[in-house]
Design an enzyme around this catalytic site. Structure first.
Site, PDB file in Angstrom:
ATOM      1  N   GLU A 164       0.828  -1.230   0.000  1.00 55.34           N
ATOM      2  CA  GLU A 164       0.000   0.000   0.000  1.00 55.34           C
ATOM      3  C   GLU A 164       0.853   1.266   0.000  1.00 55.34           C
ATOM      4  O   GLU A 164       0.499   2.261   0.642  1.00 55.34           O
ATOM      5  CB  GLU A 164      -0.959   0.034   1.192  1.00 55.34           C
ATOM      6  CG  GLU A 164      -1.983  -1.069   1.234  1.00 55.34           C
ATOM      7  CD  GLU A 164      -2.847  -1.134  -0.005  1.00 55.34           C
ATOM      8  OE1 GLU A 164      -3.039  -0.098  -0.671  1.00 55.34           O
ATOM      9  OE2 GLU A 164      -3.321  -2.236  -0.330  1.00 55.34           O
ATOM     10  N   GLY A 165       1.926   1.252  -0.741  1.00 56.94           N
ATOM     11  CA  GLY A 165       2.839   2.403  -0.748  1.00 56.94           C
ATOM     12  C   GLY A 165       3.866   2.207   0.356  1.00 56.94           C
ATOM     13  O   GLY A 165       3.507   2.240   1.540  1.00 56.94           O
TER      14      GLY A 165
END
Lengths: 588, 588
Positions: free
Chosen positions: A433-434
């Site tokens: 997620e990043g």
């Protein structure tokens, strides 16, 4: 070594730190402050009685790819059925589509419990939540009608398909293609990697949300569109039709979260439908990602809490050495060094929890405040706290899991120990997620400049106000905490001013301090919430009062006391390696 | 992703930081400063060409327990044969027994290389070294004659057998028994756990050093004796006789170091001989443990170096996003955040390396200085640095390995990546040979009070002198480093004064800050050596000069700048949880 829902700490963090009461009277018809404990307790039963017992067996067995698709470990399908029956998937989903319309932050808290009991399992509903949010925000009415009710009951699950081998953090580099079929649908082709629960046998259908390029789409991130691609095509009457041309062609072998299948997905002309506008896929995906980032932060909290509980239990049982007042070998809990480690774990978990919940409350306020300026302020707060919640809390998850291993001594290095599994499981959360580096760049690159810098400014003003309130109690313990908090707030302010300037004048220099800046921000904001907790704890009787003062006091004398010394690492840490990139890295 | 021996950094650390030149002219007849690079290069070839290629396959296959004892992974026996042929085992062993009589710190450095290439493999000679040291120091002449020559060639390997299920950190709780056979030998019975390379097929004999209790021995640690127990009995003519009654009855399943068998050993009336005096086994064991602790510290360094190298290589290859001056996707090395992470890794590895080497040089001086006061000063330095080398460097190993995973992004979580293995392997080092908590207690409980506190006092005086020297250069970069170092030294001095007092007046309070104190001490001493490196680097041309200034500069603005803020965590961090142990832990 059972996981127990820390309902008291969670409810306290929701009410006294994240100030969930600000959601009362908003557009949550079913919500009532009295609901908090019962919801957490009920979800806690599922977590500790159904999901926790599957955690270690699931790790050992792992998800398997068979000729018939992916099979979850023994017991997972039945556990998922109970999760669906409990109605947990729709807790915060719109009433219109069958949800219960409660605040999302409650769903965040429930997900924390599930992650704490069984992170691999929790990833499945977490991804479904993202799909639900994307369709609620961007789906066409008929897409919503077709997919949302079943996603919200949990009968179907959802996935996010972004990453390709050459396109990880740089999503804009993706190559998957979407070709119009002429009937309003598209043929989606390409390979996606790292797709969590991309295939499994716990639900009869899986709704994939997939980023791909239309023909003649602009290069880079401006040419990406979002598509909904069901595993099994859904007929107009809602019944299931043909199998779509998408399949899992491989599972990754990972350090941890073995029970969660991480799939290589092959889209081979699969039928999909455009969600939102052409070439606006990245914006749509961000809807899913903001909420996913917060929920990943809560994985750090959940796993950290589990690591704390298992270490605490071990420290009560394991006897080594002597202690005053104990006959024979004493539980290692009696050793001050062990208690310090446990306190470090608990204080950091509580700080991370409070940041995540505060982010969740802000997200709910941003959707429901009637007053525009309140709504805007809440949106700024949500945007500011999201990268901090994601990165700071997942770093805490890893650090706390490692401390949990350490308390177990040699046993902590053995695969049979839950502590060992948590150490392996926790490690993914700072990555997906990043990556946390991306979060730091988002914080200094985008979030600090929003509304002329108001988001962080407002936050610091609140931190200073908390320090003032604590000082005004004249309680010596709280005054001491207040002094540390105020000095830490000054440090954050100084670093923020420098960073805002650097990001304009010399961006590379600013970015060289991004990760250190995020760490400082998390420390100060976490300390702020812990101080609020200590203040609110004064109204409590029983252990909660002493606990909250102790956690805030410990955090103040460690993390907050270090804050002023961290400024130079942000403002001057980059000087050396930027100037000497040739000598260090052969970069001219 | 090959491991390459960092010969330039290692030689520089040995000469300019640890001041190996002080060993010239001591009782090392064969030693010459010109030997350093050739020795490291030759060992580096073994490490990178023979051992590194076996690292990942060894992890995947693991050691196996068969009906015929433990079998090492494919290729290990042949690699061990090459290690023996190279004469590496005897590098620093006494010439009298066939060793080469070189300084031990050179053997430490060689072991760092081996650990970096293949930590599982490195554990086998590391344990042999401990056995050699124990027999050299405490063995009877006939024991030395029987075992030392073969241990020193490496034809036989050695083990340390301390831990039992109820006796880990508290060795004094062990129960294994030694009953006199009437012929000068003893029958040893009991179960030992966590015995590294306790059995294997790489050598024809294994010499176990085993702690056990004699009949009527006093309880606790004063009733423990040390025995030498060969796997295969050795006849008086030196040939092998009968198999002794000791066997491996189980292998642990661990997070990492899969290729290194961690054995449950069953002694069932095995024949052994007393080493040293009755009931003085713990003192004998400490001989092995001091050197083992330093070598475990070097595992942190070796694994950290390997993590750095693999992350650096990945950052050069992996392309994501854009950078100025690069067409198309840029290697992630161009991103400032990645370079910061790599610099953090490298600076900490270099600091840890220098602490370990300085400890090694002190150990050699303590054995060879002719002047008694010099010898005593060296012994104090060795004693002081041993727990710091062990704990600080192994914590660095874990942290750096975790940063290496982070640089790899999603790939770092995949088992096939070396970064993932290093993350798993590194985690044991803070646990064994005395947990890092035990090291901290040793530091504040025993080492600070030695010779009236002189050990740390002298160290701080040296740190201050280094700061002065750096300031006197009038080079702005070095002056800035000097300021940080001087302030950090003051912080360490303040904390030391407090700690020495607390350990007398309120021991539990002192112990509550032990781990934080050790961390501060490591930071300050590590910064001291890096500053020495920057100073010496001014005499160098080429990248080494810029690199050493950059590493010292970065460390100064991060770890050293944080030092003053860490004092309160030591002096006041314990207040909260000691006062609220009831509310936090249910401890009255």
């Amino acid at each position: 070594m059972a996981y127990e829902a820390p309902v008291e700490d969670m409810a306290f963090a929701l009410k006294s730190m994240a100030r969930l009461d600000r959601l009362s009277g908003r557009a949550f018809p079913e919500f009532d402050m009295e609901l908090i404990e019962p919801v957490l307790e009920e979800a806690g039963k599922l977590a500790s009685e159904v999901l926790a017992p599957l955690n270690q067996p699931g790790d050992e067995q792992g998800a398997q790819l068979t000729g018939d698709g992916v099979v979850a470990p023994h017991g997972f399908a039945e556990a998922y059925r109970q999760f669906v029956e409990g109605g947990w998937m729709g807790l915060a989903a719109p009433v219109e589509w069958g949800g219960q319309g409660l605040p999302k932050v409650l769903a965040n808290a429930v997900l924390e419990l599930i992650h704490g009991a069984n992170m691999s399992f929790g990833l499945c509903p977490m991804l479904s939540l993202g799909a639900i949010e994307a369709l609620v925000a961007h789906g066409a009415r008929e897409q919503q009608e077709k997919y949302l009710p079943k996603l919200i009951t949990g009968e179907w699950t959802g996935t996010m398909n972004l990453t390709e081998p050459q396109a990880g953090s740089d999503v804009g580099a993706l190559k998957s293609k979407a070709v119009p079929n002429g009937d309003g649908s598209y043929a989606i082709s390409g390979q996606k990697i790292y797709i969590t629960w991309g295939d499994h046998d716990m639900a009869e259908n899986i709704i994939h949300l997939v980023l791909a390029r239309l023909p003649q789409a602009p290069a880079g991130s401006r040419g990406i569109s979002l598509f909904v691609v069901p595993k099994v095509l859904v007929k107009d009457d809602g019944t299931l039709g043909e199998r779509n041309k998408v399949q899992c062609i491989g599972l990754e072998k990972k350090i941890g979260i073995h029970a969660s299948p991480t799939c290589v997905m092959e889209y081979d002309g699969a039928t999909g439908w455009l969600v939102g506008e052409e070439n606006k896929g990245l914006a749509c995906m961000f809807t899913m990602m903001n909420s996913a980032r917060l929920n990943v932060g809560l994985e750090g909290v959940g796993v950290g809490e589990a690591a704390y509980q298992t270490a605490y239990a071990y420290a009560q049982e394991r006897k080594q050495g002597k202690a005053d007042g104990v006959d024979g070998p004493a539980p290692i809990l009696h050793h001050a060094d062990i208690r310090r480690t446990l306190t470090t774990m608990r204080a950091n978990v509580m700080a991370a929890r409070s940041i995540c919940y505060a982010c969740g409350v802000a997200a709910d306020l941003a959707e429901t405040c009637e007053d525009e300026s309140e709504r805007e302020a809440a949106r700024l707060r949500e945007e500011l706290l999201t990268p901090i919640a994601k990165a700071w809390a997942t770093d805490v998850g890893v650090d706390v899991a490692s401390l949990g291993v350490q308390i177990h001594g040699g046993m902590g290095f053995m695969n049979e120990t839950l502590a060992a599994q948590l150490y392996r499981d926790a490690r993914i959360a700072p990555i997906y997620e990043g990556t946390n580096g991306i979060q730091a760049i988002d914080l200094v690159g985008r979030k600090l400049s929003m509304a002329g810098g108001r988001a962080m400014e407002d936050m610091i003003v609140e931190v200073q106000a908390t320090a003032r309130t604590a000082r005004e109690t004249n309680d010596p313990q709280l005054v001491q905490i207040a002094d540390r908090l105020a000095a830490a707030a000054d440090a954050l302010k100084e670093a923020t001013t420098w960073m805002a300037e650097a990001m304009k004048a010399d961006k590379e220099k600013g970015l060289s301090g991004a990760t250190a800046y995020l760490k400082l921000a998390g420390d100060v904001i976490g300390g702020h919430f812990l101080t609020m907790g200590a203040l609110a704890g004064r109204q409590e009787s029983g252990p909660l009062r002493g606990r909250m003062t102790a956690l805030a006091g410990f955090f103040a004398e460690t993390s907050l006391a270090e804050a002023p010394g961290r400024v130079s690492g942000i403002t001057r840490g980059g000087d050396s390696f930027l100037a000497e990139s040739d000598a260090l890295f052969g970069l001219a």
